[in-house]
Design an enzyme around this catalytic site. Structure first.
Site, PDB file in Angstrom:
ATOM      1  N   ASP A 196       0.609  -1.134  -0.066  1.00  0.00           N
ATOM      2  CA  ASP A 196      -0.029  -0.089  -0.068  1.00  0.00           C
ATOM      3  C   ASP A 196       0.898   1.383  -0.102  1.00  0.00           C
ATOM      4  OD1 ASP A 196      -0.801   0.132   3.367  1.00  0.00           O
ATOM      5  OD2 ASP A 196       1.166  -0.281   2.522  1.00  0.00           O
ATOM      6  N   HIS A 208       9.433   0.217   8.269  1.00  0.00           N
ATOM      7  CA  HIS A 208       8.842  -0.912   8.520  1.00  0.00           C
ATOM      8  C   HIS A 208       9.046  -1.792   7.332  1.00  0.00           C
ATOM      9  CE1 HIS A 208       6.705   0.916  11.837  1.00  0.00           C
ATOM     10  NE2 HIS A 208       6.456   1.937  11.151  1.00  0.00           N
ATOM     11  N   ASP A 209       8.512  -1.777   6.083  1.00  0.00           N
ATOM     12  CA  ASP A 209       8.176  -2.923   5.245  1.00  0.00           C
ATOM     13  C   ASP A 209       9.347  -3.322   4.473  1.00  0.00           C
ATOM     14  OD1 ASP A 209       5.483  -0.656   3.845  1.00  0.00           O
ATOM     15  OD2 ASP A 209       5.658  -2.370   5.520  1.00  0.00           O
ATOM     16  N   ASP A 212       6.807   1.068   1.952  1.00  0.00           N
ATOM     17  CA  ASP A 212       6.430   0.164   1.013  1.00  0.00           C
ATOM     18  C   ASP A 212       7.378   0.441  -0.333  1.00  0.00           C
ATOM     19  OD1 ASP A 212       3.742   1.069   2.232  1.00  0.00           O
ATOM     20  OD2 ASP A 212       3.423  -1.024   1.804  1.00  0.00           O
ATOM     21  N   THR A 236       2.829  -5.945   2.591  1.00  0.00           N
ATOM     22  CA  THR A 236       3.378  -4.941   3.356  1.00  0.00           C
ATOM     23  C   THR A 236       2.147  -4.011   3.721  1.00  0.00           C
ATOM     24  OG1 THR A 236       4.374  -3.584   1.554  1.00  0.00           O
ATOM     25  CG2 THR A 236       5.809  -5.352   2.786  1.00  0.00           C
ATOM     26  N   PHE A 266      -1.245  -1.007  12.542  1.00  0.00           N
ATOM     27  CA  PHE A 266      -2.011  -0.775  11.451  1.00  0.00           C
ATOM     28  C   PHE A 266      -2.373  -1.752  10.496  1.00  0.00           C
ATOM     29  CE2 PHE A 266      -3.901   2.634   8.987  1.00  0.00           C
ATOM     30  CZ  PHE A 266      -3.700   2.157   7.514  1.00  0.00           C
ATOM     31  N   ASN A 267      -1.528  -2.274   9.576  1.00  0.00           N
ATOM     32  CA  ASN A 267      -1.826  -3.391   8.975  1.00  0.00           C
ATOM     33  C   ASN A 267      -2.779  -4.611   9.264  1.00  0.00           C
ATOM     34  OD1 ASN A 267      -0.406  -2.103   6.944  1.00  0.00           O
ATOM     35  ND2 ASN A 267       1.686  -3.338   7.220  1.00  0.00           N
ATOM     36  N   ASN A 305      -2.434   2.696   3.434  1.00  0.00           N
ATOM     37  CA  ASN A 305      -2.107   4.033   3.628  1.00  0.00           C
ATOM     38  C   ASN A 305      -2.757   5.031   3.109  1.00  0.00           C
ATOM     39  OD1 ASN A 305       0.181   3.289   5.654  1.00  0.00           O
ATOM     40  ND2 ASN A 305       1.277   2.858   3.647  1.00  0.00           N
TER      41      ASN A 305
HETATM   42  O1  RIB Z   1       2.243  -0.078  10.796  1.00  0.00           O
HETATM   43  C1  RIB Z   1       3.181   0.132   9.781  1.00  0.00           C
HETATM   44  C2  RIB Z   1       2.638  -0.373   8.658  1.00  0.00           C
HETATM   45  O2  RIB Z   1       1.581   0.406   8.099  1.00  0.00           O
HETATM   46  C3  RIB Z   1       3.720  -0.207   7.266  1.00  0.00           C
HETATM   47  O3  RIB Z   1       3.248  -1.132   6.270  1.00  0.00           O
HETATM   48  C4  RIB Z   1       3.214   0.955   6.587  1.00  0.00           C
HETATM   49  O4  RIB Z   1       3.447   1.297   5.153  1.00  0.00           O
HETATM   50  C5  RIB Z   1       1.638   1.020   6.900  1.00  0.00           C
HETATM   51  O5  RIB Z   1       1.086   0.265   5.839  1.00  0.00           O
HETATM   52 CA    CA Z   2       2.793  -0.713   4.141  1.00  0.00          CA
END
Ligand code: RIB
Ligand code: CA
Length: 311
Positions: A10, A240-241, A15, A126, A167-168, A39
Protein backbone atom coordinates in the site's frame (compact mmCIF):
# COMPACT_ATOMS: atom_id res chain seq x y z
CA UNK A 1 15.80 -21.76 -6.98
CA UNK A 2 15.70 -17.93 -7.22
CA UNK A 3 13.49 -16.47 -4.52
CA UNK A 4 10.64 -14.96 -6.52
CA UNK A 5 8.50 -12.49 -4.55
CA UNK A 6 4.99 -11.14 -4.87
CA UNK A 7 4.94 -7.75 -3.13
CA UNK A 8 1.41 -6.95 -1.93
CA UNK A 9 1.60 -3.36 -0.74
CA UNK A 10 0.00 0.00 0.00
CA UNK A 11 2.71 2.52 -1.03
CA UNK A 12 3.34 4.23 1.27
CA UNK A 13 6.83 5.58 1.89
CA UNK A 14 8.20 2.43 3.48
CA UNK A 15 6.48 0.18 0.93
CA UNK A 16 8.35 2.15 -1.74
CA UNK A 17 11.69 1.35 -0.10
CA UNK A 18 10.69 -2.32 0.11
CA UNK A 19 9.98 -2.35 -3.64
CA UNK A 20 13.35 -0.72 -4.38
CA UNK A 21 15.19 -3.20 -2.14
CA UNK A 22 13.54 -6.12 -3.95
CA UNK A 23 14.23 -4.53 -7.34
CA UNK A 24 17.90 -3.85 -6.60
CA UNK A 25 19.03 -6.89 -4.65
CA UNK A 26 20.34 -9.74 -6.84
CA UNK A 27 19.17 -12.33 -4.31
CA UNK A 28 15.48 -11.94 -5.12
CA UNK A 29 13.28 -11.34 -8.13
CA UNK A 30 9.94 -9.49 -8.20
CA UNK A 31 7.36 -11.79 -9.81
CA UNK A 32 4.47 -9.34 -9.37
CA UNK A 33 3.38 -6.25 -7.46
CA UNK A 34 -0.17 -6.01 -6.15
CA UNK A 35 -1.82 -3.18 -4.27
CA UNK A 36 -4.29 -2.99 -1.40
CA UNK A 37 -6.15 -0.13 0.28
CA UNK A 38 -4.35 1.03 3.42
CA UNK A 39 -2.01 3.98 3.71
CA UNK A 40 -4.21 5.67 1.13
CA UNK A 41 -7.12 4.75 -1.17
CA UNK A 42 -6.64 1.88 -3.59
CA UNK A 43 -6.51 4.31 -6.52
CA UNK A 44 -3.76 6.39 -4.88
CA UNK A 45 -1.58 3.49 -3.70
CA UNK A 46 -1.90 1.86 -7.13
CA UNK A 47 -0.82 5.01 -8.93
CA UNK A 48 2.07 5.25 -6.46
CA UNK A 49 3.13 1.68 -7.22
CA UNK A 50 3.19 2.43 -10.95
CA UNK A 51 5.26 5.57 -10.38
CA UNK A 52 7.75 3.74 -8.17
CA UNK A 53 8.13 1.03 -10.83
CA UNK A 54 8.81 3.77 -13.38
CA UNK A 55 11.41 5.45 -11.23
CA UNK A 56 13.16 2.17 -10.45
CA UNK A 57 13.23 1.19 -14.10
CA UNK A 58 11.39 -2.03 -13.27
CA UNK A 59 11.17 -4.55 -16.11
CA UNK A 60 7.92 -3.79 -17.94
CA UNK A 61 7.12 -7.51 -17.92
CA UNK A 62 6.59 -7.46 -14.14
CA UNK A 63 2.80 -7.24 -13.76
CA UNK A 64 1.24 -4.70 -11.40
CA UNK A 65 -2.41 -5.19 -10.45
CA UNK A 66 -4.88 -3.26 -8.32
CA UNK A 67 -6.49 -5.04 -5.39
CA UNK A 68 -9.05 -4.64 -2.64
CA UNK A 69 -10.52 -1.16 -2.19
CA UNK A 70 -11.48 -1.90 1.45
CA UNK A 71 -11.02 -4.53 4.16
CA UNK A 72 -13.13 -7.72 4.18
CA UNK A 73 -15.71 -6.42 6.63
CA UNK A 74 -14.67 -2.99 7.80
CA UNK A 75 -14.67 0.43 6.18
CA UNK A 76 -11.44 1.58 4.50
CA UNK A 77 -9.03 3.38 6.82
CA UNK A 78 -6.00 5.42 5.69
CA UNK A 79 -2.90 7.02 7.24
CA UNK A 80 -2.46 10.51 5.71
CA UNK A 81 -0.78 11.65 8.91
CA UNK A 82 2.27 9.55 7.95
CA UNK A 83 2.03 9.31 4.16
CA UNK A 84 0.16 12.46 3.13
CA UNK A 85 -2.84 12.98 0.87
CA UNK A 86 -1.21 11.20 -2.10
CA UNK A 87 0.09 8.35 0.02
CA UNK A 88 3.60 9.23 -1.13
CA UNK A 89 3.90 12.93 -0.29
CA UNK A 90 7.31 14.56 -0.60
CA UNK A 91 9.09 13.37 -3.75
CA UNK A 92 8.17 14.27 -7.32
CA UNK A 93 7.61 11.08 -9.26
CA UNK A 94 7.72 10.28 -12.98
CA UNK A 95 4.42 9.74 -14.78
CA UNK A 96 3.80 5.99 -15.20
CA UNK A 97 4.21 4.67 -18.75
CA UNK A 98 3.13 1.09 -18.09
CA UNK A 99 -0.47 -0.13 -17.93
CA UNK A 100 -1.93 -1.98 -15.01
CA UNK A 101 -2.43 -5.71 -15.45
CA UNK A 102 -6.15 -6.08 -16.25
CA UNK A 103 -6.64 -8.75 -13.58
CA UNK A 104 -7.64 -8.03 -9.99
CA UNK A 105 -4.66 -8.37 -7.65
CA UNK A 106 -6.19 -11.48 -6.08
CA UNK A 107 -6.39 -13.19 -9.48
CA UNK A 108 -2.84 -12.15 -10.35
CA UNK A 109 -1.58 -13.61 -7.06
CA UNK A 110 -3.39 -16.90 -7.71
CA UNK A 111 -2.30 -17.12 -11.37
CA UNK A 112 1.34 -16.35 -10.51
CA UNK A 113 1.50 -18.94 -7.72
CA UNK A 114 -0.32 -21.66 -9.69
CA UNK A 115 1.88 -21.09 -12.76
CA UNK A 116 5.09 -21.38 -10.71
CA UNK A 117 6.80 -24.43 -9.25
CA UNK A 118 5.76 -25.38 -5.71
CA UNK A 119 7.99 -23.46 -3.31
CA UNK A 120 9.08 -20.90 -5.92
CA UNK A 121 6.93 -17.97 -4.81
CA UNK A 122 7.20 -16.12 -1.50
CA UNK A 123 4.40 -13.73 -0.59
CA UNK A 124 5.60 -10.45 0.96
CA UNK A 125 2.58 -8.43 2.09
CA UNK A 126 3.37 -4.97 3.51
CA UNK A 127 -0.18 -3.64 3.82
CA UNK A 128 -3.48 -5.02 5.08
CA UNK A 129 -3.80 -8.75 4.35
CA UNK A 130 -7.10 -8.40 2.47
CA UNK A 131 -5.84 -9.58 -0.94
CA UNK A 132 -3.96 -12.54 0.52
CA UNK A 133 -7.01 -13.65 2.52
CA UNK A 134 -9.24 -13.40 -0.55
CA UNK A 135 -6.70 -15.39 -2.59
CA UNK A 136 -6.66 -18.18 0.01
CA UNK A 137 -10.45 -18.38 -0.06
CA UNK A 138 -10.68 -18.25 -3.86
CA UNK A 139 -7.91 -20.80 -4.50
CA UNK A 140 -6.97 -22.77 -1.34
CA UNK A 141 -4.32 -24.73 -3.28
CA UNK A 142 -1.98 -21.73 -3.11
CA UNK A 143 -1.38 -22.56 0.55
CA UNK A 144 0.65 -25.68 -0.22
CA UNK A 145 2.41 -24.09 -3.24
CA UNK A 146 3.63 -20.86 -1.65
CA UNK A 147 7.06 -21.23 -0.01
CA UNK A 148 6.21 -18.86 2.85
CA UNK A 149 4.45 -15.63 3.75
CA UNK A 150 6.67 -12.93 5.27
CA UNK A 151 4.45 -9.99 6.18
CA UNK A 152 4.95 -6.62 7.82
CA UNK A 153 2.39 -6.19 10.54
CA UNK A 154 1.43 -6.82 14.10
CA UNK A 155 3.69 -6.79 17.11
CA UNK A 156 4.33 -8.84 20.22
CA UNK A 157 4.77 -6.05 22.74
CA UNK A 158 4.22 -2.91 20.60
CA UNK A 159 1.31 -1.15 18.88
CA UNK A 160 0.86 1.92 16.70
CA UNK A 161 -2.78 1.88 15.61
CA UNK A 162 -3.71 1.22 19.24
CA UNK A 163 -1.76 0.40 22.39
CA UNK A 164 -1.60 -3.26 21.36
CA UNK A 165 -2.43 -3.23 17.63
CA UNK A 166 -0.53 -2.38 14.47
CA UNK A 167 -2.07 -0.59 11.45
CA UNK A 168 -1.86 -3.35 8.75
CA UNK A 169 -3.45 -5.94 11.02
CA UNK A 170 -5.81 -3.57 12.84
CA UNK A 171 -7.53 -2.23 9.70
CA UNK A 172 -8.35 -5.76 8.54
CA UNK A 173 -7.97 -8.16 11.48
CA UNK A 174 -10.23 -10.81 9.92
CA UNK A 175 -7.97 -10.97 6.85
CA UNK A 176 -4.90 -11.26 9.08
CA UNK A 177 -6.53 -14.14 10.98
CA UNK A 178 -7.28 -16.00 7.73
CA UNK A 179 -3.68 -15.60 6.52
CA UNK A 180 -2.05 -16.50 9.84
CA UNK A 181 -4.29 -19.57 10.31
CA UNK A 182 -4.06 -20.86 6.70
CA UNK A 183 -1.39 -23.48 7.47
CA UNK A 184 1.51 -22.14 5.34
CA UNK A 185 4.74 -20.92 6.97
CA UNK A 186 4.18 -17.36 8.16
CA UNK A 187 6.77 -14.93 9.51
CA UNK A 188 5.34 -11.81 11.14
CA UNK A 189 7.75 -8.88 10.86
CA UNK A 190 6.13 -6.77 13.54
CA UNK A 191 6.84 -3.49 15.25
CA UNK A 192 9.14 -5.10 17.82
CA UNK A 193 11.64 -5.51 14.99
CA UNK A 194 10.74 -2.67 12.64
CA UNK A 195 10.94 -0.04 15.37
CA UNK A 196 14.65 -0.93 15.42
CA UNK A 197 14.99 -0.23 11.67
CA UNK A 198 15.58 3.47 12.15
CA UNK A 199 17.21 6.01 9.88
CA UNK A 200 19.88 7.64 12.03
CA UNK A 201 21.71 10.71 10.65
CA UNK A 202 24.73 8.50 9.92
CA UNK A 203 22.63 6.06 7.92
CA UNK A 204 20.91 8.93 6.11
CA UNK A 205 24.33 10.31 5.06
CA UNK A 206 25.28 6.88 3.72
CA UNK A 207 22.05 6.73 1.68
CA UNK A 208 22.57 10.26 0.38
CA UNK A 209 26.09 9.34 -0.74
CA UNK A 210 24.87 6.47 -2.99
CA UNK A 211 24.27 8.97 -5.80
CA UNK A 212 21.60 7.20 -7.88
CA UNK A 213 18.17 8.58 -8.82
CA UNK A 214 16.58 5.87 -6.67
CA UNK A 215 18.69 6.82 -3.65
CA UNK A 216 17.79 10.49 -4.11
CA UNK A 217 14.12 9.43 -4.21
CA UNK A 218 14.53 7.56 -0.92
CA UNK A 219 16.08 10.69 0.58
CA UNK A 220 13.05 12.74 -0.46
CA UNK A 221 10.76 10.05 0.93
CA UNK A 222 12.58 10.13 4.25
CA UNK A 223 12.42 13.92 4.48
CA UNK A 224 8.61 13.79 4.52
CA UNK A 225 8.26 10.51 6.42
CA UNK A 226 10.82 11.50 9.06
CA UNK A 227 9.07 14.81 9.73
CA UNK A 228 5.75 13.00 10.09
CA UNK A 229 7.20 10.52 12.58
CA UNK A 230 8.92 13.30 14.52
CA UNK A 231 5.46 14.72 15.29
CA UNK A 232 4.72 11.44 17.07
CA UNK A 233 7.87 11.57 19.15
CA UNK A 234 10.26 9.42 17.13
CA UNK A 235 13.80 10.84 17.08
CA UNK A 236 14.57 8.73 13.99
CA UNK A 237 11.83 7.30 11.72
CA UNK A 238 11.30 3.53 11.79
CA UNK A 239 11.08 2.12 8.25
CA UNK A 240 8.88 -0.96 8.54
CA UNK A 241 8.22 -2.63 5.19
CA UNK A 242 11.71 -3.23 3.73
CA UNK A 243 12.58 -5.38 6.76
CA UNK A 244 10.33 -8.08 5.25
CA UNK A 245 12.31 -8.18 2.01
CA UNK A 246 15.59 -8.04 3.94
CA UNK A 247 14.51 -11.05 6.01
CA UNK A 248 13.87 -13.05 2.85
CA UNK A 249 17.25 -12.01 1.39
CA UNK A 250 19.23 -12.66 4.58
CA UNK A 251 17.32 -14.27 7.47
CA UNK A 252 20.29 -13.66 9.80
CA UNK A 253 19.40 -9.94 9.77
CA UNK A 254 16.18 -10.50 11.72
CA UNK A 255 15.84 -12.32 15.04
CA UNK A 256 12.73 -14.49 14.93
CA UNK A 257 11.19 -17.03 17.29
CA UNK A 258 8.71 -19.74 16.45
CA UNK A 259 5.52 -19.13 18.43
CA UNK A 260 1.80 -19.80 18.15
CA UNK A 261 0.19 -16.64 16.78
CA UNK A 262 -3.41 -15.43 16.86
CA UNK A 263 -5.33 -12.24 16.08
CA UNK A 264 -7.81 -10.74 18.53
CA UNK A 265 -11.11 -10.28 16.67
CA UNK A 266 -13.51 -9.40 19.48
CA UNK A 267 -11.60 -7.38 22.08
CA UNK A 268 -13.07 -4.08 23.19
CA UNK A 269 -9.65 -2.57 23.80
CA UNK A 270 -7.51 -5.13 22.00
CA UNK A 271 -9.19 -5.64 18.61
CA UNK A 272 -6.48 -6.39 16.01
CA UNK A 273 -3.88 -7.33 18.60
CA UNK A 274 -1.49 -10.08 17.42
CA UNK A 275 -1.09 -12.51 20.29
CA UNK A 276 2.17 -14.51 20.21
CA UNK A 277 2.53 -17.17 22.91
CA UNK A 278 6.19 -16.99 23.91
CA UNK A 279 5.70 -18.75 27.21
CA UNK A 280 7.09 -22.13 26.19
CA UNK A 281 8.71 -24.05 23.32
CA UNK A 282 6.37 -23.89 20.31
CA UNK A 283 4.56 -27.15 19.54
CA UNK A 284 5.96 -29.20 16.63
CA UNK A 285 3.06 -28.28 14.34
CA UNK A 286 3.56 -24.53 14.84
CA UNK A 287 4.29 -22.83 11.50
CA UNK A 288 4.37 -19.20 12.63
CA UNK A 289 7.40 -17.11 13.54
CA UNK A 290 7.53 -13.61 15.02
CA UNK A 291 10.36 -11.10 14.59
CA UNK A 292 11.77 -9.52 17.72
CA UNK A 293 14.81 -7.65 16.45
CA UNK A 294 16.78 -6.50 13.41
CA UNK A 295 20.48 -5.77 12.89
CA UNK A 296 19.92 -2.17 11.79
CA UNK A 297 23.36 -1.36 10.39
CA UNK A 298 23.56 -4.52 8.25
CA UNK A 299 19.95 -3.97 7.15
CA UNK A 300 20.71 -0.51 5.81
CA UNK A 301 23.87 -1.77 4.13
CA UNK A 302 21.62 -4.12 2.15
CA UNK A 303 19.34 -1.21 1.19
CA UNK A 304 22.32 0.96 0.24
CA UNK A 305 23.74 -1.76 -2.05
CA UNK A 306 20.35 -2.29 -3.72
CA UNK A 307 19.91 1.44 -4.37
CA UNK A 308 23.39 1.58 -5.89
CA UNK A 309 22.34 -1.08 -8.42
CA UNK A 310 19.22 0.82 -9.52
CA UNK A 311 19.03 3.78 -11.93
O1 RIB B 1 2.29 -0.08 10.80
C1 RIB B 1 3.18 0.16 9.74
C2 RIB B 1 2.63 -0.38 8.46
O2 RIB B 1 1.42 0.29 8.11
C3 RIB B 1 3.57 -0.17 7.26
O3 RIB B 1 3.39 -1.20 6.34
C4 RIB B 1 3.08 1.12 6.68
O4 RIB B 1 3.41 1.25 5.28
C5 RIB B 1 1.60 0.97 6.86
O5 RIB B 1 1.12 0.16 5.79
CA1 CA C 1 2.78 -0.65 4.03
Amino acid sequence: MTRRLILDCDPGHDDAIAILLAAGDPGVEIAAITTVSGNQSIEKVTRNALQIAELAGLDARIPIAQGAHRPLLREAEHAPEYHGESGLDGPRLPEPTRALDPRHAVQLIIDTVMASEPGEITLVPTGALTNIALAVRLEPRIVERVREVVFMGGGVHVGNHGPFSEFNVAIDPEAAAIVIDAGWPVTMIGLDATHQAVVTPEIRSRLDAVGTRSAAFVGELLDFYGAAYAVYGFEHPPVHDPVTVAQVIDPTLVRTVRAPLAVELTGTHTLGMTVADLRAEAPEACCTWVALGVENDRFWTLVESALARLP
